[in-house]
Design an enzyme around this catalytic site. Structure first.
Site, short mmCIF file in Angstrom:
data_model
loop_
_atom_site.label_atom_id
_atom_site.label_comp_id
_atom_site.label_asym_id
_atom_site.label_seq_id
_atom_site.Cartn_x
_atom_site.Cartn_y
_atom_site.Cartn_z
N GLU A 149 0.82 -1.22 0.00
CA GLU A 149 0.00 0.00 0.00
C GLU A 149 0.85 1.27 0.00
O GLU A 149 0.53 2.24 -0.67
CB GLU A 149 -0.89 -0.03 1.25
CG GLU A 149 -2.06 0.93 1.18
CD GLU A 149 -3.00 0.72 2.36
OE1 GLU A 149 -3.49 -0.41 2.53
OE2 GLU A 149 -3.22 1.68 3.10
N ASP A 150 1.95 1.26 0.71
CA ASP A 150 2.72 2.51 0.91
C ASP A 150 4.10 2.54 0.27
O ASP A 150 4.81 3.54 0.38
CB ASP A 150 2.88 2.76 2.42
CG ASP A 150 1.56 3.04 3.10
OD1 ASP A 150 0.63 3.47 2.40
OD2 ASP A 150 1.45 2.84 4.31
#
Ligand code: ZN
Length: 271
Positions: A149-150
């Site tokens: 996600e990051d």
């Protein structure tokens, strides 16, 4: 082995161990009666991971504290409970190394801008310490839960390195970043009831960490109303998750109650 050689080896080990003393408490203990070093097979692995974290985060005190707490739970699971194997702990350490490398240039939103890796390690710690989870795949899933996600990490990369089960768990707890922020947040609520047990446990530990973090150390640019909204939203996600872990659920309820109690007393004092 000659006695002199043996003594030299012991002395070398002591020197080596003392060199870690500056980096926090030594993980290895000594048995004074026999002058031998009592070293469990996981201590060297933990020490190496600690050293990497120490360098990657430029000696960040919060990261090292979170790691030491986590390492202690791992030692208990391995040595005392015998609920985890050497291979599992080694794979968990690989997970820490991997996540620390991936998140190395990221920080939390708090005032101190704590290195981001403090979060996944803290989530894995809550999972084991509060939730008493001992499944290595779930613990590693927690360590890797924000990498796709990051960061630039892909699910394929995780599958190649850690296997299908762990990449599946990470996939279940990863938001689709192509969606708008409010859509993503809403999707977390409506998809919560479909999570597997492992993914639900990771989400619970993640929410517990974030709620506690917001309570104790909120980002300086967050208004009270924004923190209120986060608490309301987290509650609605948690309420819809399958009942995967009573202890984590109870700890979340406790921090949420504590937060609203604090708001009520602040409100009554000013009115
Ligand atoms: Zn997270």
């Amino acid at each position: 082995m000659k006695k002199n050689t043996l003594l030299l080896l012991v002395a070398m080990n002591i020197t080596m161990l003392c060199s870690y003393a500056d980096e926090g408490r030594p993980i290895v203990s000594f048995c004074q009666e026999t002058e031998s070093i009592v070293e469990s097979p996981i201590q060297q692995t933990l020490q190496e991971t600690r050293k990497k974290l120490f360098e990657l985060t430029h000696h960040d005190a919060v990261v090292m504290k979170n790691f030491d707490n986590f390492a202690e739970v791992l030692q208990v699971a391995f040595q005392k409970e015998k609920s985890m194997t050497v291979q599992e702990i080694e794979k968990i350490c690989l997970g820490i190394d991997f996540a620390a490398e991936k998140h190395r240039f990221q920080t939390r939103k708090n005032k101190e801008r704590t290195p981001y890796i403090s979060h996944p390690i803290g989530v894995a710690y809550h999972l084991m310490e509060v939730g008493e989870v001992r499944e290595a795949s779930v613990v590693i899933g927690a360590l890797l839960h924000d990498t796709v996600e990051d960061t630039q990490t892909t699910f394929e990369e995780i599958e190649n390195k850690f296997g299908k089960q762990i990449s599946g768990l990470v996939r279940e707890v990863t938001d689709d970043k192509s969606l708008a922020r409010d859509v993503r947040k809403r999707f977390q609520v409506i998809s919560a009831s479909h999570k597997s047990k492992g993914a639900a446990q990771i989400k619970l530990a993640d929410k517990l960490f974030n709620l506690k973090d917001l309570y104790n150390n909120p980002p300086p640019d967050w208004t009270q109303a924004r923190i209120d909204r986060y608490y309301e939203w987290a509650q609605s996600v948690v309420d819809r998750l399958p009942n995967a872990n009573d202890k984590l659920h109870d700890a979340i309820k406790e921090i949420i109650d504590q937060y609203w109690e604090k708001q009520i007393s602040a409100y009554t004092q000013t009115n």
